[in-house]
Each structure stands twice: as C-alpha cells, then as structure tokens.
Design an enzyme around this catalytic site. Structure first.
Site, PDB file in Angstrom:
ATOM      1  N   GLU A 167      56.934  24.891  43.753  1.00 56.75           N
ATOM      2  CA  GLU A 167      58.238  25.291  44.277  1.00 56.75           C
ATOM      3  C   GLU A 167      59.171  24.091  44.467  1.00 56.75           C
ATOM      4  OE1 GLU A 167      55.214  28.363  45.394  1.00 56.75           O
ATOM      5  OE2 GLU A 167      55.337  26.184  45.620  1.00 56.75           O
ATOM      6  N   LYS A 189      38.559  35.901  34.736  1.00 61.18           N
ATOM      7  CA  LYS A 189      39.200  36.767  35.720  1.00 61.18           C
ATOM      8  C   LYS A 189      39.047  38.217  35.273  1.00 61.18           C
ATOM      9  CE  LYS A 189      43.493  37.154  38.370  1.00 61.18           C
ATOM     10  NZ  LYS A 189      44.889  36.664  38.546  1.00 61.18           N
ATOM     11  N   ARG A 212      58.205  26.451  51.072  1.00 62.92           N
ATOM     12  CA  ARG A 212      57.474  25.273  50.614  1.00 62.92           C
ATOM     13  C   ARG A 212      58.398  24.230  49.988  1.00 62.92           C
ATOM     14  NH1 ARG A 212      51.875  26.850  49.289  1.00 62.92           N
ATOM     15  NH2 ARG A 212      51.996  25.774  47.285  1.00 62.92           N
TER      16      ARG A 212
END
Length: 642
Positions: free
Chosen positions: A377, A288, A405
């Site tokens: 979540e 990244k 969610r």
C-alpha cells in the site's frame, strides 16, 4: 445444522488429542479435516481455498509443536480454519463469521491458541520475532515461535523489515514460507519469479541438501556419506551470483523447498527444525484449494465463493425477476475505463486487489495503464504521487482499512505536495463478516485532519461516476478521496452520462419541518427509506445529502441550521472525528445551538456479522434513523405539552 466430522477428527478436541494419533494415521486426519472444511464452508460460507492448501501444515505444526506454549502466528488468517478446528472449535465452527459467532480470523480473545490477532497481511514475522525476543528475555529457552506467511504476504515491505531485523538477532524462531503463487489474485513482481527459480532450480535444491548435511541428517533421517558431502560442497561453491539465496543473505538458515502436502515429510522436517536454534526459514510448496479440484483450477474464484454445492461445484447466487443494482466496485471498474478512453492521462493502481476492486477490467483492457503492485500500500500511494508529478491522473484504489497502512505516504508524499492523486476507497464503512480488521471505519476521520484533502462519498452509483469524473478534470488540483461501501448500490440503470459536481457542494433532497437529517454517502439511502416511513406517521424530516466531508458545503449547512432546530447526522464511519464531528465544529465556530444527534459507528470495536446485523447494532439502519427522529420529535412535543 451441525456438520459431522470424520471418525478420527471427531476424537480430536485439542492438539494433545492430535498427538495421540499414530504418525501413520495423520494422512487420515488430513483427509477428514479437508473434507470437514469443504462440508462446513459449502453450507455456511467463508474463506475456502487458502485453508485447504495448508491442511497438512496445520496438522504437522500442532503435532510437533507444544501449542499454545509454542506460539504460532498465521499471517492474514484466511488459512487458519484447520488450525481453529484442531484447537477445540470444531463443534462451533458452523458459527464461523456469523453474528456473535467465531471470527473468520485468528483472534486472541477467542482462544489461547490464537496468539496474535490478524487480518491484514505481512505482520506475522514481526509478531513472532517479538514473541521470540520476549521468550529469551524471560528465560523461556524451550519456547518456540513460528510465523506462517504466504508468498503473497512476503511481497510487503513490512515482512522484509522483520526479516532484516531477525537476521541480526539470535531469536529462536521459524518462518514458514507457504509458496503457492497466490494471495487472493495471482502474485506479481520479482519475488514471485525468484521463488519460482528456487522451486525449479537443481542448484537451489543442492543448497537445501547441503544444509541438512551440516545438521548431520536429512528430513527422513538418512545421513550423507563424505563423498556425497564433498560433491554437494563443490556444487554450492560453484553457484553463480544469480543463484545466491536471498534468505541466507539475511542471515536466515534456509531449508527447502519441500512438498507442503507430504504430511510425513512435514512432520519429520518440523521435528528436526524445532531443535535448531536461531532464525530459520522453511520454504514449502503448496496448492491453494488442494483437494477440491475446482478450487485448484480457479483459486481466485474459490478464495471465498459463498455457498455452493460441494458435489457439482455450483456456486449459489440469488436469482431475481428484475434487474438488480451493481456492486459499487464494479461501477468503479467499468467507469474508470470509460474515463480512461476519454482522458489519456488516467492510470489505475491497486495493491494486490484487482478482483476485489474491479480494476481487473482495466488491467485486461489497458494493461499498460493499470497495475497491480502487490501487497504494498505504501508503494502504491507514492508510486501514484510520482506519476502525478508528471501530469498523470492516477486512480489509486485501496480498501479503506488497508489505506491505514499508507497514512504517512498520503501526508508526506501526496498532501504536502498538493498532488491530485485520486484515492478510491473501496469497503468504506462496515464490511460485514470480515469483521473489525476490515471495517473501513476511520478514513473520514483520519483524512479530515490532513490539509489539502478533498473527501467525498457518493449516495449512489451515478454519484460515484460523477465524483470520478470530477476528480480527473484538470481543474481538480488537490488529492481527492472517494469512499464507497462494500456491496450493491441502489440503481439498476446506473450507466448515465458523466456530470461534473462542484467540489464542496451538497444537495437538498427533501424539505421538512422541525428536524433535518444530514447524510454522507450510501447511508443517505437508509435515511431516505426512514423518511418515507416517518411521513406515514405525519413526521416530515428534511434531508440533505452533503456529499463532501471536506470541504463542507457551508452554504447548505447554514440553511439547515437556521431552518431546523434539530439535526441528525448519519455516516458509515466512526463518530469520533468523522462527518458528524465536522458539523459540530462548524456549529461551534458559527455559534449555532441546535440540538444535534450523531449516528454512525460508535467509539468501540464492532465485531463481525452481516451488514444488516451491524448497521442495526450501531443504530444507523433505516429503523435506527427513524427511531432517532421519533425520539427527538417526541422530546419537542413533551416540552410543548408542559
């Protein structure tokens, strides 16, 4: 200011143009694309490190696949800048994330190349599987579906649900696992360790070669000898249980891991995989922030750094002569530590947002009492509920839009059992440039219909601290929601002593005449500013900070409705089913006939832009509130004049 692209990138206005580039020049396309992303984001802002990490993959996918007929689904979408630039949006890319400009995420209404709207994690495999199954049903046997998902997103249960289903179908789809050990913060959990094992284990790498042998070819086009094949087969048979491949166990043909920054290897591999039917998974290793040294070194900081000097790496921050108020998230992060030092029952939990929520401070200071559970979540909510059954006071910090969610877990595992979990909903209300997938528009409405819930919103930093203090008291025995916005508050001197707030009690901030403004949360500051301006014109609204959407302060509401004939409600949430709706229900129940106007997020999808742009568009910024008051007062004056 237009940003010039490199000479080769300037000629690429579509994937068809990209396909005309000789294979040996693709490295130049990658270099120019990476530099263009650096140039644009440094001046105009946006997500940064994620897209740098998939430059080669973006080029290879559009070089090999027949997009948009072949369908690419980018998980989350932080990493899709290269994809957007290669698909006809290069010259308009400076408008990325700006009001009325390009979305920061793939968006179906923006381009036919954006096959699926994304923003939340872990949806790509399900969507790509659905596309592949539909293609098969329609007889489109040559149509390919590709899901590009990071190892962070792969931690979510939904990704595994999709893998589990895909493995028992013959859907022609490819999952590309982009493995860089990062989501926004470093990844956590057993899957991270498993992928690391695959990456470094010679045994796993033998499995990769064996699969290519079964195909009769290597990514670079070389064939194995029979002797080599026999040795590999023996090696595979000798694998111990620990080294069995998770994805193969789910009936995916696993390939990799390969270097995700080797454009030649990627092109050759994708070309071969395109001709292989059925569910497949390609594991690529990337960095990244690749190509920008500072982003490679501190990937969390450079996920979305804001504007910066691309040469020195200096990130530009506003400079002030006087102390500025902190972000609400930082007030939460420091206050929970203060509370936890006083109350040994307090724990902190967040699903993969320790930096964004500022729970990172507690994780650093109290690592045995604060946890990042990954992009999960649902698990975060039920984990909190489990701890609450044992007498713990758990602060479960989740972005408002991500809380959607885990709705069933809130109902089934928390509310029905009356467990006193504290839900700190960061980014409540409009969030700005991230747009509709991230706006926290609906939490008041979707929580208000659940029994046993306490729903609150602080007007400032001190109110946030006091609500947190109240929520962790032993006398608080119900689920407690505290929602607060993205960004800065209003109190530079915010660290005041904690005070208990009586649950369901608001406060009257100003007396007035004829009209009253009822606010909840941070927009109360917009109303206060509007009232100061209106008083210059001789208009004197009253102001009530209600604090709680549930339970409502009925005593305060009776006072306001009896004394003021005109009422305006203001909230940073959807009008439909929100705080204003709660007031209208109260009025109907008690027979009040006051004139009422509700200000908040309208019943439509609000796009992206700065918070000022969006608050103005929705009509509940300072000016919008003042205009609403003037209109209602003018209507009264007109009636009197008649």
């Amino acid at each position: 200011m237009q940003i010039p692209a490199g000479p080769l990138l300037q000629t690429i206005n579509s994937p068809e143009d990209l396909k005309k580039v000789p294979k040996e020049q693709l490295h130049q396309v990658c270099d120019e694309l990476r530099q263009f992303i650096v140039d644009v984001v440094s001046v105009h802002g946006g997500h940064f490190a994620a897209s740098l990490g998939v430059v080669e993959l973006s080029v290879a996918l559009h070089y090999i696949y027949n997009t948009p007929y072949d369908q690419l689904v980018w998980d989350v979408g932080h990493q899709a800048y290269g994809h957007k630039i290669l698909t006809g949006r290069r010259d308009n890319f400076i408008s990325n994330r700006k009001y009325k400009g390009l979305s920061g995420f793939p968006k179906r209404s923006e381009s036919e190349y954006d096959t699926f709207g994304v923003g939340h994690s872990s949806t790509s495999i399900s969507a790509a599987l659905g596309m592949a199954m539909a293609a098969k049903y329609k007889g489109e046997t040559d149509r390919k579906s590709v899901a590009i998902i990071g190892d962070g997103s792969m931690t979510a249960g939904m990704a595994f649900e999709a893998l589990n289903h895909a493995g028992v179908t013959d859907a022609d789809m490819l999952v590309i696992l982009n493995d860089n050990c990062m989501s926004i913060d470093p990844n956590v959990g057993a899957l991270k360790e498993y992928l690391t094992d695959i990456t470094i284990s010679p045994t796993y790498n033998k499995l990769r070669d064996d699969v290519w042998n079964l195909l009769g070819k290597l990514p670079v086009g070389k064939r194995f000898t029979r002797d080599m094949a026999s040795k590999l087969e023996a090696g595979i048979k000798g694998m111990v249980t620990r080294s069995s491949n998770l994805f193969e166990a789910l009936n995916f043909r696993y390939f990799g891991p390969i270097d995700g920054h080797n454009i030649t290897k990627l092109v050759d591999t994708l070309k071969d995989l395109r001709s292989i039917p059925g569910p497949k998974l390609l594991h690529i290793i990337t960095v990244k922030g690749k190509g920008y040294a500072l982003a490679e070194k501190d990937q969390t900081k450079w996920h979305a750094p804001g504007l910066f000097d691309k040469i020195t790496g200096e990130i530009f921050k506003k400079k002030y002569d006087i102390p500025q108020p902190p972000k609400y998230q930082d007030v939460f992060g420091h206050s929970i530590i203060e509370l936890a030092e006083q109350n040994k029952k307090i724990f902190g939990i967040t699903p993969a947002m320790p930096s964004g929520s500022s729970l990172k401070f507690m994780m650093e200071k109290m690592p045995d009492r604060a946890f990042d559970v990954g992009i999960c979540e649902q698990h975060a909510v039920t984990l909190s509920a489990g701890m609450a059954t044992q007498g713990m006071k758990v602060f479960c910090n989740i972005y408002s839009s991500f809380m959607q969610r885990a709705y069933d877990q809130v109902v089934h595992d928390v509310a029905i059992q009356k467990l006193p979990v504290v839900f700190c909903l960061d980014r409540g209300g409009l969030v700005g440039e991230d747009g509709p997938t991230h706006h926290g528009a609906y939490d008041i409405a979707y929580f208000r219909c659940i029994p046993n819930m306490i729903i609150s919103a602080p007007m400032n930093e001190q109110e946030l601290r006091n609500l947190m203090y109240t929520a962790q008291l032993d006398s608080t025995t119900l689920p407690f929601v505290i929602r607060y916005p993205r960004g800065e508050g209003v109190m530079p001197e915010w660290r005041k002593p904690f005070e208990e707030i009586q649950i369901g009690k608001g406060r009257k901030l100003r007396d007035g005449k004829d009209i009253a403004i009822l606010t909840i949360g941070h927009p109360g500051n917009f109303a206060a500013a509007a009232i100061r301006e209106l008083r210059k014109d001789g208009i004197t609204p009253a102001h009530f900070d209600m604090r709680f959407a549930k339970p409502l302060d009925e005593e305060l509401l009776h006072e306001a409705l009896k004394e003021y004939s005109k009422i305006i409600t203001v909230e940073d949430g959807t009008i439909v089913g929100g705080f204003g709706s709660a007031v209208t229900e109260f009025m109907a129940e008690h027979g009040y006939k006051n004139e009422l106007r509700m200000l908040g997020i309208p019943d439509r999808v609000v796009e992206h832009g700065t918070l000022k742009d969006l608050h103005r568009e929705c009509g509940y910024d300072e000016q919008g509130i003042a205009n609403a008051v003037r209109e209602m007062v003018k209507e009264t004056s007109t009636v009197y004049s008649l």
